[in-house]
Design a protein around this motif. Structure first.
Motif, PDB file in Angstrom:
ATOM      1  N   GLY A  60       0.836  -1.197   0.000  1.00 27.36           N
ATOM      2  CA  GLY A  60       0.000   0.000   0.000  1.00 27.36           C
ATOM      3  C   GLY A  60       0.868   1.243   0.000  1.00 27.36           C
ATOM      4  O   GLY A  60       2.090   1.165  -0.050  1.00 27.36           O
ATOM      5  N   ARG A  61       0.216   2.378   0.057  1.00 24.09           N
ATOM      6  CA  ARG A  61       0.949   3.641   0.065  1.00 24.09           C
ATOM      7  C   ARG A  61       0.311   4.578   1.078  1.00 24.09           C
ATOM      8  O   ARG A  61      -0.898   4.731   1.111  1.00 24.09           O
ATOM      9  CB  ARG A  61       0.911   4.266  -1.324  1.00 24.09           C
ATOM     10  N   ASN A  62       1.141   5.184   1.926  1.00 26.70           N
ATOM     11  CA  ASN A  62       0.669   6.179   2.876  1.00 26.70           C
ATOM     12  C   ASN A  62       0.293   7.428   2.076  1.00 26.70           C
ATOM     13  O   ASN A  62       1.145   8.029   1.423  1.00 26.70           O
ATOM     14  CB  ASN A  62       1.773   6.490   3.886  1.00 26.70           C
ATOM     15  N   PRO A  63      -0.981   7.829   2.088  1.00 25.40           N
ATOM     16  CA  PRO A  63      -1.398   8.952   1.248  1.00 25.40           C
ATOM     17  C   PRO A  63      -0.774  10.287   1.657  1.00 25.40           C
ATOM     18  O   PRO A  63      -0.620  11.188   0.828  1.00 25.40           O
ATOM     19  CB  PRO A  63      -2.916   8.995   1.408  1.00 25.40           C
ATOM     20  N   LYS A  64      -0.387  10.407   2.909  1.00 26.82           N
ATOM     21  CA  LYS A  64       0.180  11.668   3.379  1.00 26.82           C
ATOM     22  C   LYS A  64       1.646  11.818   2.975  1.00 26.82           C
ATOM     23  O   LYS A  64       2.063  12.867   2.481  1.00 26.82           O
ATOM     24  CB  LYS A  64       0.043  11.753   4.900  1.00 26.82           C
ATOM     25  N   GLU A  67       4.842   7.228   1.142  1.00 28.86           N
ATOM     26  CA  GLU A  67       5.756   6.126   1.450  1.00 28.86           C
ATOM     27  C   GLU A  67       5.070   4.780   1.181  1.00 28.86           C
ATOM     28  O   GLU A  67       3.890   4.593   1.472  1.00 28.86           O
ATOM     29  CB  GLU A  67       6.154   6.211   2.926  1.00 28.86           C
ATOM     30  N   ILE A  68       5.820   3.828   0.602  1.00 26.96           N
ATOM     31  CA  ILE A  68       5.290   2.492   0.337  1.00 26.96           C
ATOM     32  C   ILE A  68       5.295   1.708   1.649  1.00 26.96           C
ATOM     33  O   ILE A  68       6.265   1.734   2.401  1.00 26.96           O
ATOM     34  CB  ILE A  68       6.122   1.775  -0.743  1.00 26.96           C
ATOM     35  N   VAL A  69       4.171   1.006   1.896  1.00 24.97           N
ATOM     36  CA  VAL A  69       3.992   0.270   3.141  1.00 24.97           C
ATOM     37  C   VAL A  69       3.576  -1.160   2.806  1.00 24.97           C
ATOM     38  O   VAL A  69       2.724  -1.379   1.952  1.00 24.97           O
ATOM     39  CB  VAL A  69       2.880   0.935   3.996  1.00 24.97           C
ATOM     40  N   ASP A  70       4.205  -2.135   3.484  1.00 27.77           N
ATOM     41  CA  ASP A  70       3.805  -3.530   3.327  1.00 27.77           C
ATOM     42  C   ASP A  70       2.612  -3.789   4.237  1.00 27.77           C
ATOM     43  O   ASP A  70       2.671  -3.540   5.445  1.00 27.77           O
ATOM     44  CB  ASP A  70       4.948  -4.477   3.699  1.00 27.77           C
ATOM     45  N   ILE A  71       1.534  -4.304   3.671  1.00 34.20           N
ATOM     46  CA  ILE A  71       0.343  -4.651   4.441  1.00 34.20           C
ATOM     47  C   ILE A  71       0.320  -6.170   4.542  1.00 34.20           C
ATOM     48  O   ILE A  71       0.244  -6.854   3.524  1.00 34.20           O
ATOM     49  CB  ILE A  71      -0.937  -4.118   3.762  1.00 34.20           C
ATOM     50  N   PRO A  72       0.404  -6.711   5.765  1.00 29.84           N
ATOM     51  CA  PRO A  72       0.472  -8.166   5.924  1.00 29.84           C
ATOM     52  C   PRO A  72      -0.859  -8.854   5.614  1.00 29.84           C
ATOM     53  O   PRO A  72      -1.913  -8.216   5.622  1.00 29.84           O
ATOM     54  CB  PRO A  72       0.831  -8.342   7.401  1.00 29.84           C
TER      55      PRO A  72
END
Length: 94
Positions: A60-64, A67-72
């Motif tokens: 996913g991506r933090n909209p603010k 930053e790319i984020v791994d969602i488990p």
């Protein structure tokens, strides 16, 4: 409607005490949660079914911050309404 109002309405409809209805409701909710935790589906004919859906891991991506984020991977409870419930809500059940 909250849990206490539901208990009152069930007590009015069944003639049981609110204490008894509360105990039954707590028991039903407990059994449903235990079944879902064990991976079982709970099907109530005419009302609907509760089951667990597995969601795959994704990025996913933090909209603010962008930053790319791994969602488990995770499990989520799902409710699917039955024909009787759908019909009642749509106005054709009475």
């Amino acid at each position: 409607m909250n849990k206490q109002k539901l208990i009152r309405r069930v007590a009015d409809k069944t003639g049981l005490t609110q204490k008894d209805c509360g105990a039954v409701l707590e028991g039903v909710l407990s059994v449903v949660m235990e079944a879902l935790e064990a991976g079982e589906a709970v099907k109530l004919a005419g009302f609907g079914s509760f089951e667990v859906k597995r969601r795959a891991a994704r990025i996913g991506r933090n909209p603010k911050t962008k930053e790319i984020v791994d969602i488990p991977a995770q499990a989520a409870p799902v409710f699917r309404p039955g024909k009787g419930l759908k019909r009642t809500v749509a106005g054709g059940g009475k």
